[in-house]
Design a protein around this motif. Structure first.
Motif, mmCIF file in Angstrom:
data_model
loop_
_atom_site.group_PDB
_atom_site.id
_atom_site.type_symbol
_atom_site.label_atom_id
_atom_site.label_comp_id
_atom_site.label_asym_id
_atom_site.label_seq_id
_atom_site.Cartn_x
_atom_site.Cartn_y
_atom_site.Cartn_z
ATOM 1 N N HIS A 100 4.866 -52.637 33.903
ATOM 2 C CA HIS A 100 4.980 -52.343 32.350
ATOM 3 C C HIS A 100 5.548 -51.004 32.223
ATOM 4 O O HIS A 100 5.609 -50.653 30.852
ATOM 5 N N LEU A 101 6.245 -50.475 33.269
ATOM 6 C CA LEU A 101 6.946 -49.355 33.042
ATOM 7 C C LEU A 101 6.720 -48.326 32.387
ATOM 8 O O LEU A 101 5.530 -48.120 32.375
ATOM 9 N N ILE A 102 7.462 -47.558 31.623
ATOM 10 C CA ILE A 102 6.860 -46.307 31.061
ATOM 11 C C ILE A 102 6.637 -46.133 29.632
ATOM 12 O O ILE A 102 6.413 -45.067 28.936
ATOM 13 N N ASP A 103 6.806 -47.403 28.932
ATOM 14 C CA ASP A 103 6.380 -47.558 27.634
ATOM 15 C C ASP A 103 6.165 -49.250 27.522
ATOM 16 O O ASP A 103 6.800 -49.961 28.013
ATOM 17 N N PRO A 104 4.912 -49.513 26.560
ATOM 18 C CA PRO A 104 4.429 -51.083 26.699
ATOM 19 C C PRO A 104 5.685 -51.668 25.918
ATOM 20 O O PRO A 104 5.828 -53.055 26.723
ATOM 21 N N VAL A 105 6.614 -51.182 25.264
ATOM 22 C CA VAL A 105 7.762 -52.160 24.738
ATOM 23 C C VAL A 105 8.619 -52.645 25.968
ATOM 24 O O VAL A 105 9.023 -53.602 25.901
ATOM 25 N N LEU A 106 8.982 -51.530 26.641
ATOM 26 C CA LEU A 106 9.848 -51.991 27.949
ATOM 27 C C LEU A 106 9.355 -53.028 28.948
ATOM 28 O O LEU A 106 10.009 -53.796 29.252
ATOM 29 N N GLY A 107 7.955 -52.980 29.137
ATOM 30 C CA GLY A 107 7.498 -53.972 30.312
ATOM 31 C C GLY A 107 6.489 -54.896 29.711
ATOM 32 O O GLY A 107 6.553 -56.220 30.178
ATOM 33 N N GLY A 157 7.031 -42.226 43.863
ATOM 34 C CA GLY A 157 8.258 -42.959 43.602
ATOM 35 C C GLY A 157 7.998 -44.167 42.835
ATOM 36 O O GLY A 157 9.354 -44.522 42.540
ATOM 37 N N TYR A 158 6.791 -44.307 42.457
ATOM 38 C CA TYR A 158 6.520 -45.625 41.556
ATOM 39 C C TYR A 158 6.099 -45.161 40.218
ATOM 40 O O TYR A 158 5.559 -46.066 39.375
ATOM 41 N N GLY A 159 6.318 -44.161 39.719
ATOM 42 C CA GLY A 159 5.829 -43.611 38.649
ATOM 43 C C GLY A 159 6.286 -44.201 37.243
ATOM 44 O O GLY A 159 5.437 -44.188 36.187
ATOM 45 N N THR A 160 7.562 -45.147 37.371
ATOM 46 C CA THR A 160 7.894 -45.651 35.964
ATOM 47 C C THR A 160 7.628 -47.104 36.120
ATOM 48 O O THR A 160 7.846 -47.766 35.234
ATOM 49 N N LEU A 161 6.846 -47.575 37.113
ATOM 50 C CA LEU A 161 6.473 -48.939 37.352
ATOM 51 C C LEU A 161 5.484 -49.421 36.431
ATOM 52 O O LEU A 161 5.326 -50.512 35.896
ATOM 53 N N SER A 162 4.368 -48.758 36.649
ATOM 54 C CA SER A 162 3.158 -49.195 36.041
ATOM 55 C C SER A 162 2.763 -50.458 36.272
ATOM 56 O O SER A 162 2.697 -51.555 35.419
ATOM 57 N N SER A 163 2.584 -50.922 37.612
ATOM 58 C CA SER A 163 2.261 -52.134 38.249
ATOM 59 C C SER A 163 1.094 -52.770 37.971
ATOM 60 O O SER A 163 -0.106 -51.990 38.131
#
Length: 553
Positions: free
Chosen positions: A448-455, A291-297
């Motif tokens: 960092h989310l699912i793309d570097p631009v986003l996070g 459930g944390y796949g989009t976070l890239s923490s």
């Protein structure tokens, strides 16, 4: 328009989104089996309505203004109240939200969205395209920490009618579909916000959205109550009568509350890693890292590059060599994660963006190298062996961060940097760092989310040095070459060329070290076996929870 396809659940329509009519390829994460739904989310019995689900929110959020803050506790609560044009499903693919369908022209400069009809704000007013236009142009592009970067090339939002939204971009935004969830770009009520001071609205603590739950009460220091939106546009949803977010400052009390069924759900580090596996062995509780796949923490130390001694890159590099990343992962975070090898999340290695073997990212400490760098920086040891006195501000998010602070103190004192620890409440910590810049270095973690631009961009771009805006470039690092590389990567559609731009960016950051990345994080969610379908969104604990339900005892 794009095609609607039925999911196995039958209740929801998921979209096969297209770029000029062609299907978008799966997101570049490789094998996503670890991101699939847990067994509890595939429960075979019929979903039940009613009940109250109590979840831990740690620490207490300073606000519920999702449009101003990307703080973890803010997002955990407010994503149940506000919604986005799209959502992210469990396979990390865009899914329908307030927009039921959309198209993007082949040049990537125009995107058209069709809003659902009959959607109402929690105060009964209708949602229209004017709300979407206002949200993106007047709020998110101006004050949202992430959207002000990710939507940089969004020039205009046109509203040919009340249910049609047309976005006009000056440059392609390759990641557009992945930045439109309620977590990242919430749609806001124009009739309650237009013409007002966005940073001082009553709405910040009395939110009004279109989501599955309505805000009812916030009792400071105790809990926040959300109740079922009876007029929610998804038929038959949500199921629980209410959600209660409890603020429990002490980690031992949080663990006991789960064991005793006083609360039903704890995520995002609310339950210390050392306790998660033990609780998973109890028959009434489940534990998952899904459930944390989009976070890239990623955890890190943020340096104030404008103050002594961290105004010298050699000192910042020395700290990176003085700490032992493997020790931190295994002994503080109990093996949940892996040592960082770059300033970007390791998840981006799936598209070739995260190379290893960069300088100044040792997995084990190197005391001799750290001392060599401190000497080169002119920090000589006095008669007591002290080279500098510094204050370390610990992010106020629980016991693991306190333990990390204590470890950093011990590690740096081995090389002659004497550390005083400071632990304050969330509001004071946030103001000290992001408004006053009254700090030397601090622990924190970034998504960092699912793309570097986003996070990731917001932590390094010169344009993200914004006093008063939390979770942006607090180090005040400014490098013209980095700015050029990030600008180019934002609009580069060739994957290999884009990776090359990020490689060059990472090499500069590894040398300058404005922030010291420690480890790629893995979170544990511990929940009652009664809590069903809490992981059906790729956003996990930040999802809207519209299909969550409680199994009767």
């Amino acid at each position: 328009m794009t095609d609607l396809i039925k999911t196995p659940f039958g209740r929801r329509n998921f979209m096969k989104f297209g770029l000029g009519g062609a299907a978008i390829a799966a997101l570049p994460w490789g094998d996503v089996s670890d991101l699939m739904l847990g067994s509890s989310a595939l429960a075979q019995e019929a979903a039940q309505a009613g009940g109250t689900m109590v979840f831990i929110v740690q620490p207490e959020p300073p606000t519920l203004a999702l449009y101003l803050s990307t703080s973890s506790p803010v997002e955990q609560v407010a994503t149940k109240i506000y919604e986005g044009l799209l959502e992210i499903d469990d396979k990390l693919q865009p899914a329908p939200g307030l927009a039921s369908e959309y198209t993007i022209l082949d040049d990537g400069l125009t995107a058209t969205f069709k809003l659902r009809e009959g959607v109402k704000w929690h105060d009964g007013q209708p949602l229209t395209s004017a709300d979407v236009q206002f949200s993106f142009i007047e709020v998110l592009k101006k004050v949202h920490p992430r959207a002000s970067i990710s939507l940089k090339y969004l020039e205009a939002v046109e509203t040919p009618d009340e249910t049609t939204v047309v976005m006009k971009c000056s440059q392609p935004i390759p990641y557009l579909a992945r930045v439109l969830s309620g977590k990242d770009t919430p749609i806001l009520p124009k009739h309650l916000m237009a013409g007002k001071d966005l940073k001082n609205l009553d709405l910040a603590n009395n939110p009004v959205g279109t989501g599955p739950y309505k805000f009812v009460e916030w009792r400071r220091g105790q809990f926040v109550v959300l109740e079922k939106n009876q007029d929610y546009w998804r038929e038959g949803l949500p199921r629980p009568d209410r959600l209660v977010g409890r603020f429990i400052g002490d980690s031992a009390t949080r663990v006991a509350a789960l064991e005793n069924a006083e609360v039903h759900y704890g995520a995002l580090g609310a339950i210390p890693a050392v306790e998660a596996n033990r609780l998973n062995a109890l028959p009434q509780l489940d534990m998952t890292t899904e459930g944390y796949g989009t976070l890239s923490s990623i955890s890190l130390l943020e340096f104030n590059t404008k103050v002594h001694p961290f105004d010298k890159k050699e000192v910042r590099q020395a700290v990176s060599h003085a700490i032992d990343r493997e020790f931190i992962v295994q002994n503080i975070f109990q093996g949940f994660g892996q040592p960082a090898k770059s300033c970007l999340s390791a998840r981006f290695s799936a598209i070739g963006i995260n190379p290893g073997d960069l300088p100044n990212y040792p997995s084990k400490h190197n005391i001799a190298k750290a001392i060599e760098l401190l000497e080169a920086a002119g920090l000589k040891a006095d008669a007591s062996g002290v080279r500098a006195d510094v204050v370390h501000d610990i992010i106020p998010y629980g016991e693991e961060w306190r333990r990390l602070g204590e470890y950093v103190k011990q590690a740096l004192e081995q090389v002659g940097i004497r550390v005083t620890l400071r632990y304050e409440d969330v509001a004071t910590w946030t103001r000290r760092l992001y408004t006053d810049y009254d700090f030397q270095f601090s622990s924190t973690y970034n998504y960092h989310l699912i793309d570097p631009v986003l996070g990731a961009h917001r932590f390094f771009a010169s344009s993200s040095i914004k006093p008063g805006v939390p979770y942006v470039n607090v180090s005040r690092f400014s490098n013209p070459e980095v700015d050029k590389l990030l600008e180019a990567a934002m609009v580069e559609t060739d994957q290999e060329k884009r990776a090359e731009l990020y490689h060059a960016f990472q090499a500069i950051v590894a040398e300058e070290m404005p922030s010291l990345h420690i480890h790629d994080m893995s979170f544990a969610t511990v929940s009652s076996v009664a809590v069903q379908e809490h992981n059906t969104s790729g956003l996990g604990p930040y999802g809207p929870w519209y299909d969550l339900w409680m199994k009767a005892a």
